[in-house]
Design an enzyme around this catalytic site. Structure first.
Site, PDB file in Angstrom:
ATOM      1  N   LYS A  36       0.845  -1.199   0.000  1.00 48.75           N
ATOM      2  CA  LYS A  36       0.000   0.000   0.000  1.00 48.75           C
ATOM      3  C   LYS A  36       0.879   1.248   0.000  1.00 48.75           C
ATOM      4  O   LYS A  36       2.086   1.160   0.261  1.00 48.75           O
ATOM      5  CB  LYS A  36      -0.911  -0.032   1.235  1.00 48.75           C
ATOM      6  CG  LYS A  36      -0.166  -0.040   2.556  1.00 48.75           C
ATOM      7  CD  LYS A  36      -1.045  -0.553   3.687  1.00 48.75           C
ATOM      8  CE  LYS A  36      -0.323  -0.437   5.017  1.00 48.75           C
ATOM      9  NZ  LYS A  36      -1.002  -1.186   6.086  1.00 48.75           N
ATOM     10  N   TYR A 244      18.411  29.385   7.560  1.00 49.96           N
ATOM     11  CA  TYR A 244      17.385  30.179   8.229  1.00 49.96           C
ATOM     12  C   TYR A 244      17.698  30.347   9.704  1.00 49.96           C
ATOM     13  O   TYR A 244      18.063  29.389  10.396  1.00 49.96           O
ATOM     14  CB  TYR A 244      16.023  29.494   8.086  1.00 49.96           C
ATOM     15  CG  TYR A 244      15.377  29.730   6.733  1.00 49.96           C
ATOM     16  CD1 TYR A 244      15.111  31.014   6.275  1.00 49.96           C
ATOM     17  CD2 TYR A 244      15.040  28.654   5.930  1.00 49.96           C
ATOM     18  CE1 TYR A 244      14.510  31.219   5.031  1.00 49.96           C
ATOM     19  CE2 TYR A 244      14.436  28.851   4.695  1.00 49.96           C
ATOM     20  CZ  TYR A 244      14.180  30.139   4.251  1.00 49.96           C
ATOM     21  OH  TYR A 244      13.596  30.335   3.033  1.00 49.96           O
TER      22      TYR A 244
HETATM   23  C1  LIG Z   1      -0.253  -2.085   6.661  1.00 53.64           C
HETATM   24  C2  LIG Z   1      -0.805  -3.390   7.095  1.00 53.64           C
HETATM   25  C3  LIG Z   1       0.037  -4.497   7.221  1.00 53.64           C
HETATM   26  C4  LIG Z   1       1.547  -4.385   7.152  1.00 53.64           C
HETATM   27  O1  LIG Z   1       1.964  -3.810   8.374  1.00 53.64           O
HETATM   28  P1  LIG Z   1       3.508  -3.583   8.759  1.00 53.64           P
HETATM   29  O2  LIG Z   1       3.439  -3.129  10.167  1.00 53.64           O
HETATM   30  O3  LIG Z   1       4.011  -2.514   7.845  1.00 53.64           O
HETATM   31  O4  LIG Z   1       4.211  -4.866   8.572  1.00 53.64           O
HETATM   32  C5  LIG Z   1      -0.541  -5.727   7.492  1.00 53.64           C
HETATM   33  N1  LIG Z   1      -1.889  -5.836   7.667  1.00 53.64           N
HETATM   34  C6  LIG Z   1      -2.726  -4.782   7.581  1.00 53.64           C
HETATM   35  C7  LIG Z   1      -4.168  -4.979   7.797  1.00 53.64           C
HETATM   36  C8  LIG Z   1      -2.213  -3.518   7.310  1.00 53.64           C
HETATM   37  O5  LIG Z   1      -3.031  -2.467   7.250  1.00 53.64           O
END
Ligand SMILES: *Cc1c(COP(=O)(O)O)cnc(C)c1O
Length: 345
Positions: A36, A244
């Site tokens: 994602k 800055y």
């Molecule tokens: C993002 C997500 C993962 C992966 O999580 P990590 O902590 O990055 O390993 C797994 N399951 C769900 C439902 C998620 O939203």
């Protein structure tokens, strides 16, 4: 297109090695990959390509936009946020992606729309997404083609008793619905041990170099290294300031380089005076003064040959940078901006 003056060096060998490590730690369970947010910012397409070649068969995105962007990869994609009305047409038409149904309304929408294979999220105590375990036990999912019944741990990165409560709640649903597989562990959940792996694990951050469990210490490799070009090199006379608010003052005449990199790229202001760059020869070059939107100053006294146009690497070991900044490893990696060229090696 002209090359950007800053780039992310992405180590496919490290990505693949991390997945293999997580796959091995998942024991008999299959190991998937969360891609994602465009593969946590590093580029979902390339991550999917490398990991599919390595044997990964289950990928996870948040939205249908993300799923459709991966349609040509022809891998199985689960859409964690399920289906809205406006997702139904592409979801029903998709050959490779399926929703993770999260609510009673989503279950109805999918069933009424004639949806096929799906996954289902059960809330075992995080109170974020998912249907209630009682609803599963009462038959809410009867007649649905559930591929994976999953839940998500609230505190996988902590050694707390509630992890086992969630695990046991999910385990109690085995046999209560016709799901082909059960899945619980994200990256840190894999680190909790084999009884959290069930049939399928879903690591994200650890694939990309995040060390979010003591079990990963020394076993997860850095994947992302930002690099930036020197825009200008200058001598700052003793007593003068840089950047800055002139927050850094030269105590002696100091050679300074200005990098094409700033907080608009995700190199945040909290790295002012704390970050570290590194020359091609491995010479450490401290970040000095305040990080600006597009520019960062480094002390190059130790690297007399570094000149305008040369590239330096930026220290970006996720656990180390998290300790320096107080930001989570997730924020650090997903914050690296769109201006970087992303170069896989
Ligand atoms: C993002 C997500 C993962 C992966 O999580 P990590 O902590 O990055 O390993 C797994 N399951 C769900 C439902 C998620 O939203």
């Amino acid at each position: 297109m002209i090359p950007a003056p800053h780039r992310l060096r992405l180590d496919s060998g490290a990505l693949i090695a991390n997945w293999r490590t997580l796959d091995a730690m998942s024991g008999g369970a299959a190991c998937g990959a969360a891609v994602k947010a465009d593969g946590y910012g590093v580029g979902a397409h390339q991550v999917v390509r490398h990991l599919a070649e390595t044997g990964c068969r289950d990928f996870f995105v948040a939205t249908w936009r993300e799923a459709l962007a991966l349609a040509d990869a022809e891998v199985a994609v689960s859409v964690l946020h399920g289906v809205r009305d406006e997702d139904m047409a592409p979801a029903l038409a998709s050959r490779s992606a399926r929703p993770v149904l999260n609510s009673v309304q989503q279950v109805r929408r999918w069933r009424d729309g004639g949806g096929g294979a799906c996954d289902v999220m059960v809330d075992t105590g995080m109170n974020r997404l998912g249907i209630r375990p009682e609803d599963v036990a009462a038959g809410l999912l009867d007649g649905l083609r559930v591929e994976t019944l999953m839940s998500h741990l609230a505190s996988a990165d902590e050694d707390v008793a509630f992890n086992a409560v969630q695990r046991d709640t999910l385990a109690g649903l085995r046999g209560r619905c016709a799901a082909r597989r059960i899945s619980l562990a994200n990256s840190a959940g894999i680190g909790l041990g084999p009884d959290y792996a069930f049939d399928l694990t879903r690591p994200g951050i650890a694939l990309y170099g995040g060390v979010v469990s003591p079990a990963f210490a020394g076993r997860i490799a850095q994947v992302v290294t930002p690099q930036a070009q020197i825009l200008q090199r200058r001598l700052v006379p003793a007593g003068q300031g840089v950047g800055y608010n002139l927050t850094w003052t030269a105590t002696a005449d100091t050679e300074v380089a200005i990098l094409n990199l700033g907080y608009a790229d995700g190199y945040l202001r909290c790295f002012s005076g704390k970050g570290l760059a590194c020359s091609a020869d491995g010479i450490a070059l401290p970040v000095i003064g305040r990080v600006s939107m597009d520019l960062t100053a480094i002390d190059v006294a130790a690297a007399p040959d570094l000149a305008e146009g040369d590239w330096v690497s930026i220290a970006y070991d996720l656990p180390a940078m998290s300790a320096v900044s107080g930001l989570s490893q997730y924020e650090l990696i997903t914050g690296l901006g769109p201006r970087f060229d992303r170069i896989w090696a």
